[in-house]
Design a protein around this motif. Structure first.
Motif, PDB file in Angstrom:
ATOM      1  N   GLY A 240      30.589  -0.161   4.569  1.00  0.00           N
ATOM      2  CA  GLY A 240      30.843   1.204   4.032  1.00  0.00           C
ATOM      3  C   GLY A 240      29.414   1.581   3.988  1.00  0.00           C
TER       4      GLY A 240
ATOM      5  N   THR B  60      26.597  -7.042   1.526  1.00  0.00           N
ATOM      6  CA  THR B  60      25.959  -7.481   2.843  1.00  0.00           C
ATOM      7  C   THR B  60      25.730  -6.219   3.481  1.00  0.00           C
ATOM      8  OG1 THR B  60      26.710  -8.554   4.765  1.00  0.00           O
ATOM      9  CG2 THR B  60      28.353  -7.687   3.581  1.00  0.00           C
TER      10      THR B  60
ATOM     11  N   VAL C  15      37.486  -7.395  -7.881  1.00  0.00           N
ATOM     12  CA  VAL C  15      35.948  -7.810  -7.418  1.00  0.00           C
ATOM     13  C   VAL C  15      35.231  -8.355  -8.625  1.00  0.00           C
ATOM     14  CG1 VAL C  15      33.707  -6.776  -6.444  1.00  0.00           C
ATOM     15  CG2 VAL C  15      36.121  -5.688  -6.083  1.00  0.00           C
TER      16      VAL C  15
END
Ligand SMILES: Cc1cc2nc3c(=O)[nH]c(=O)nc-3n(C[C@H](O)[C@H](O)[C@H](O)COP(=O)(O)OP(=O)(O)OC[C@H]3O[C@@H](n4cnc5c(N)ncnc54)[C@H](O)[C@@H]3O)c2cc1C
Length: 529
Positions: A315, A51, A205
């Motif tokens: 990030g 995102t 993840v």
């Protein structure tokens, strides 16, 4: 090992993740010769970031990627909800509306696909040479430039090793960008160490391609259940992402195994044999940053300069902001117009803004990474008492650190808004209709007020453009079709806005005298070496 002679270039870029790719591309578009090296022979294929925010959409638009209608990017008309194990909402973030720069607050994508798009644009730039499969092994610099030695590597399991009989080489550049990620060689070579915020949590993840895209109560949410804190978010068109916290005493590698992951996915309606598990990997989320991002003729950007847990999805966004803020400065530096101080201002600005996002992400992490029932119950009670339905926490309150903007002005140091305008026969958002770069926008009604002749010529020397803004029929250069600029100038009692090439507001002023004073102080390192 065959050794070529030393190659000369303007900029050497070490590391081709999103930061290095964007830096190479923007510098290449400005006409610089760039040699860009990455250790991996082929691009890293698996999703990481999923995102990005409106500022990144605006930046991507500048290189021809339109997040609103790109087949590899999508968005969802939902808020981002943080819920507890009983489904009570603890926190709500507006990931639904459109920001005042005309771009939506949130977009979803797959990082390898975005990197592929950047690579595709790079191939049209003959002055940028991409070298994949080369690891830098030596990094030296002096007052005149940087020397980088590299060797060819090959893939060896999940790592790389030097290739027997492979190529090696040396690049001599006027400047280096260290965009080589969390374990940055360049950062170590210049002797810098990151400040460690002591935030470490192991998560799994999981990226999936569901056969039929499932629909949940909201597109993006965090489940603050102490039994297994979990993140449930989109992963761009055709994908969904889950992140599962590794509980105390568990082995991350065991939880990451496909059989365990399918069990964790079962309650979400995903089934082995029907849906595709693209990957499942253990990741250590952490919070770290670098104090100083410049060392001589080298800058450190992206994950090499800052690491944050992914709970805010910021990030890579920070990495892209680093580069977009850097390249216009580096251009002035390499042209000899600006000196080291302009790069130091970049370092200050970026460090403080990145720190804001690190703190924000770490604090979100401290909310969700709770596995103790009593602690979770106390957290829920406190957060529910403060929660106002529909009221969003503001994820974008981050201003820049001190730098190339007027820190006494609360309108400055923030991203500029943009309205729909008409300019020389073009209609659209300001960026598309008028352009990108340095702008001084003056209210048409005050067009007699301007910079001094010396200031004007310095501004023009860095590519600055002065335009008047006004309503249709006013004779202004830029026609404020939706009244955005008029409203802002009236509400804020200003007549002038100085905008930077990275879209940030450098200064505003109400009178000519104020304009000249603020211009002088903000631009002191921009227009004078
Ligand atoms: C699970 C997860 C989810 C995330 N989600 C999001 C999100 O939703 N939104 C967001 O904004 N961010 C997110 N991030 C963060 C984002 O992925 C990173 O911030 C981003 O990839 C950083 O880009 P970079 O270019 O700085 O570094 P990297 O992408 O790490 O690239 C560094 C490159 O340098 C190369 N390299 C390293 N050493 C050498 C060497 N010695 N010689 C040559 N090359 C070298 C590497 O091969 C690599 O290609 C997430 C991260 C993770 C792990």
């Amino acid at each position: 090992m065959s050794q070529a002679s030393v190659e000369e270039t303007d900029v050497v870029v070490v590391g081709l993740g999103p930061a290095g790719l964007l830096a190479s591309l923007l510098l290449g578009q400005k006409g610089y010769n760039v040699i860009a090296l990455d250790r991996w022979p082929t691009p890293y294929p698996l999703p990481r970031a999923v995102t990005f925010d409106h500022e990144i959409a605006r930046i991507l638009a500048s290189i021809g990627i339109n997040a609103n209608n790109d087949p590899t990017i999508d968005y969802h008309d939902d808020h981002y909800l943080w819920i507890n194990k009983n489904d009570d909402v603890l926190l709500e973030v507006d990931w639904k509306s459109t920001a005042n720069d005309g771009w939506r607050n949130r977009y979803w994508f797959s990082q390898p696909e975005l990197e592929e798009r950047l690579r595709g644009i790079l191939t049209s730039l003959p002055n940028v040479q991409i070298r994949q499969g080369f690891e830098i092994t030596d990094f030296q610099q002096d007052d005149a430039g940087v020397s980088v030695k590299y060797v060819e590597v090959e893939v060896d399991g999940v790592a790389t090793k030097h290739k027997a009989g492979g190529k090696s080489g040396e690049v001599r550049a006027k400047f280096a960008i260290g965009s080589d990620g969390a374990n940055s060689f360049v950062r170590r070579a210049v002797g810098y160490e990151m400040v460690d915020l002591d935030f470490y949590f192991d998560w799994i993840v999981v990226d999936t391609k569901p056969k039929v895209m499932p629909k949940y109560k909201t597109a993006h949410f965090q489940i603050c259940d102490p039994a297994r804190p979990t993140t449930v978010v989109p992963g761009g068109p055709g994908r969904r992402r889950w992140e599962f916290m590794v509980l105390p005493g568990e082995d991350p590698q065991e939880i990451a195994k496909a059989e365990t992951v399918w069990k964790l996915l079962e309650p979400w309606g995903l089934k082995e044999g029907v849906d595709t598990l693209e990957r499942s990997v253990a990741w250590r989320f952490q919070g770290k940053y670098l104090e100083n991002w410049r060392a001589g003729r080298t800058v450190i950007v992206g994950d090499a300069a800052h690491l944050m847990p992914p709970f805010a999805g910021e990030g890579m966004c920070a990495a892209i902001r680093d580069v977009f803020n850097l390249v216009w400065r580096l251009d002035l530096y390499l042209k000899g117009i600006a000196g080291d101080a302009l790069l130091d201002e970049w370092s200050n600005e970026r460090r403080e803004q990145a720190k804001w996002y690190i703190d924000f992400s770490v604090n979100l992490g401290r909310i969700i990474c709770v596995t103790d029932e009593a602690e979770a119950a106390e957290r829920d009670k406190n957060m529910m008492a403060e929660y106002v339905p529909g009221k969003s926490a503001d994820p974008h309150a981050a201003v820049l650190g001190d730098g190339t903007w007027d820190k006494t002005n609360e309108l400055a140091g923030k991203p500029s808004f943009q309205g729909v305008v008409a300019y020389r026969g073009k209609t659209g958002r300001f960026d598309d209709a008028v352009g990108r770069g340095w702008f001084l926008l003056t209210n048409k009604a005050k067009q007699g007020e301007s910079l001094s002749d010396a200031q004007l010529s310095a501004f023009e020397n860095i590519g600055g453009t002065v335009v008047t803004v006004g309503a249709r029929g006013s004779g202004a250069d830029v026609i404020d079709l939706d009244g955005t600029y008029a409203k802002f100038m009236i509400d804020q009692h200003i007549n002038h806005m100085l905008l930077r090439p990275d879209y940030y507001v450098a200064a505003t002023a109400s009178s000519e005298a104020d304009l000249r004073t603020t211009f002088e102080s903000v631009m002191k390192h921009v227009v004078a070496a």
